[in-house]
Motif scaffolding. Structure first.
Motif, PDB file in Angstrom:
ATOM      1  N   ARG A  30      -6.219  11.854 -11.534  1.00  0.00           N
ATOM      2  CA  ARG A  30      -6.389  11.440 -10.146  1.00  0.00           C
ATOM      3  C   ARG A  30      -5.551  10.210  -9.868  1.00  0.00           C
ATOM      4  N   ILE A  31      -5.345   9.956  -8.577  1.00  0.00           N
ATOM      5  CA  ILE A  31      -4.735   8.707  -8.135  1.00  0.00           C
ATOM      6  C   ILE A  31      -5.875   7.705  -7.962  1.00  0.00           C
ATOM      7  N   SER A  32      -5.859   6.641  -8.721  1.00  0.00           N
ATOM      8  CA  SER A  32      -6.963   5.695  -8.660  1.00  0.00           C
ATOM      9  C   SER A  32      -6.713   4.565  -7.657  1.00  0.00           C
ATOM     10  N   ALA A  33      -5.473   4.298  -7.333  1.00  0.00           N
ATOM     11  CA  ALA A  33      -5.151   3.275  -6.338  1.00  0.00           C
ATOM     12  C   ALA A  33      -3.755   3.569  -5.800  1.00  0.00           C
ATOM     13  N   VAL A  34      -3.536   3.278  -4.536  1.00  0.00           N
ATOM     14  CA  VAL A  34      -2.222   3.529  -3.946  1.00  0.00           C
ATOM     15  C   VAL A  34      -1.922   2.509  -2.866  1.00  0.00           C
ATOM     16  N   GLY A  35      -0.671   2.134  -2.785  1.00  0.00           N
ATOM     17  CA  GLY A  35      -0.221   1.255  -1.719  1.00  0.00           C
ATOM     18  C   GLY A  35       0.977   1.861  -1.039  1.00  0.00           C
ATOM     19  N   ALA A  50      -3.334   0.007   1.726  1.00  0.00           N
ATOM     20  CA  ALA A  50      -3.619   0.174   0.304  1.00  0.00           C
ATOM     21  C   ALA A  50      -5.068   0.550   0.082  1.00  0.00           C
ATOM     22  N   THR A  51      -5.272   1.374  -0.917  1.00  0.00           N
ATOM     23  CA  THR A  51      -6.617   1.630  -1.418  1.00  0.00           C
ATOM     24  C   THR A  51      -6.679   1.108  -2.843  1.00  0.00           C
ATOM     25  N   PHE A  52      -7.815   0.562  -3.207  1.00  0.00           N
ATOM     26  CA  PHE A  52      -7.992  -0.014  -4.514  1.00  0.00           C
ATOM     27  C   PHE A  52      -9.008   0.799  -5.306  1.00  0.00           C
ATOM     28  N   SER A  53      -9.017   0.578  -6.607  1.00  0.00           N
ATOM     29  CA  SER A  53      -9.870   1.392  -7.482  1.00  0.00           C
ATOM     30  C   SER A  53     -11.349   1.216  -7.183  1.00  0.00           C
ATOM     31  N   ASP A  54     -11.721   0.113  -6.513  1.00  0.00           N
ATOM     32  CA  ASP A  54     -13.141  -0.080  -6.163  1.00  0.00           C
ATOM     33  C   ASP A  54     -13.473   0.540  -4.810  1.00  0.00           C
ATOM     34  N   GLY A  55     -12.501   1.223  -4.209  1.00  0.00           N
ATOM     35  CA  GLY A  55     -12.740   1.886  -2.931  1.00  0.00           C
ATOM     36  C   GLY A  55     -12.343   1.072  -1.712  1.00  0.00           C
ATOM     37  N   THR A  56     -11.968  -0.177  -1.940  1.00  0.00           N
ATOM     38  CA  THR A  56     -11.560  -1.028  -0.817  1.00  0.00           C
ATOM     39  C   THR A  56     -10.286  -0.501  -0.183  1.00  0.00           C
ATOM     40  N   ILE A  57     -10.208  -0.579   1.115  1.00  0.00           N
ATOM     41  CA  ILE A  57      -9.012  -0.188   1.866  1.00  0.00           C
ATOM     42  C   ILE A  57      -8.577  -1.374   2.709  1.00  0.00           C
ATOM     43  N   SER A  62      -0.896  -5.129  11.989  1.00  0.00           N
ATOM     44  CA  SER A  62      -0.255  -4.319  13.031  1.00  0.00           C
ATOM     45  C   SER A  62      -0.474  -2.826  12.837  1.00  0.00           C
ATOM     46  N   ALA A  63      -0.982  -2.437  11.670  1.00  0.00           N
ATOM     47  CA  ALA A  63      -1.226  -1.029  11.386  1.00  0.00           C
ATOM     48  C   ALA A  63      -2.677  -0.624  11.640  1.00  0.00           C
ATOM     49  N   LYS A  64      -3.533  -1.595  11.776  1.00  0.00           N
ATOM     50  CA  LYS A  64      -4.959  -1.298  11.969  1.00  0.00           C
ATOM     51  C   LYS A  64      -5.169  -0.494  13.248  1.00  0.00           C
ATOM     52  N   GLY A  65      -5.962   0.556  13.134  1.00  0.00           N
ATOM     53  CA  GLY A  65      -6.245   1.399  14.279  1.00  0.00           C
ATOM     54  C   GLY A  65      -5.205   2.467  14.531  1.00  0.00           C
ATOM     55  N   ARG A  66      -4.054   2.364  13.865  1.00  0.00           N
ATOM     56  CA  ARG A  66      -2.994   3.352  14.063  1.00  0.00           C
ATOM     57  C   ARG A  66      -2.694   4.142  12.786  1.00  0.00           C
ATOM     58  N   PHE A  67      -2.788   3.491  11.638  1.00  0.00           N
ATOM     59  CA  PHE A  67      -2.453   4.131  10.368  1.00  0.00           C
ATOM     60  C   PHE A  67      -3.729   4.402   9.578  1.00  0.00           C
ATOM     61  N   THR A  68      -3.729   5.509   8.840  1.00  0.00           N
ATOM     62  CA  THR A  68      -4.855   5.850   7.988  1.00  0.00           C
ATOM     63  C   THR A  68      -4.344   6.265   6.617  1.00  0.00           C
ATOM     64  N   ILE A  69      -4.846   5.610   5.584  1.00  0.00           N
ATOM     65  CA  ILE A  69      -4.465   5.938   4.218  1.00  0.00           C
ATOM     66  C   ILE A  69      -5.548   6.811   3.610  1.00  0.00           C
TER      67      ILE A  69
END
Length: 120
Positions: A30-35, A50-57, A62-69
């Motif tokens: 699996r992918i455990s973290a990605v930026g 970015a997503t982190f291994s603890d689930g934090t995103i 400027s990307a908030k509300g427009r981009f989804t990882i």
């Protein structure tokens, strides 16, 4: 040998959407973290999401509300959905992922980059 293969960039108009993909080539759990990063001409590379291994995103302001990882573990692929694109989003986008190969073994790599161009 593993690598990250990016796709999904292109030329769009202001307000349109794109979905970037970052797929792991090679066997992995699996992918455990990605930026997702981007670099515009003459500017430094910046972290967009970015997503982190603890689930934090986290997102660039400027990307908030427009981009989804997101990530699909079954496909070992990470995504960046970009909506309401603006000319200032124009850049080469890169993914950087920590991939769990086996229990206790990880690999970190970069995608080759994909160009996103937003016309006004």
């Amino acid at each position: 040998q593993w690598k990250l293969v990016e796709s999904g960039g292109g030329l769009v108009q202001t307000g349109e959407s794109l979905r970037l993909s970052c797929a792991v080539s090679g066997s992995a759990l699996r992918i455990s973290a990605v930026g997702w990063y981007r670099q515009a001409p003459g500017k430094q590379r910046e972290l967009v999401a970015a997503t982190f291994s603890d689930g934090t995103i986290r997102y660039l302001e400027s990307a908030k509300g427009r981009f989804t990882i997101s990530a699909d573990d079954a496909k070992n692929t990470a995504y960046l959905l970009m909506t309401n694109l603006k000319p200032e989003d124009t850049a080469v986008y890169y993914c950087n992922a920590e991939v769990q190969l086996h229990i206790g073994e990880t690999w970190n790599g970069w995608g080759q980059g994909t160009q996103v161009t937003v016309s006004s």
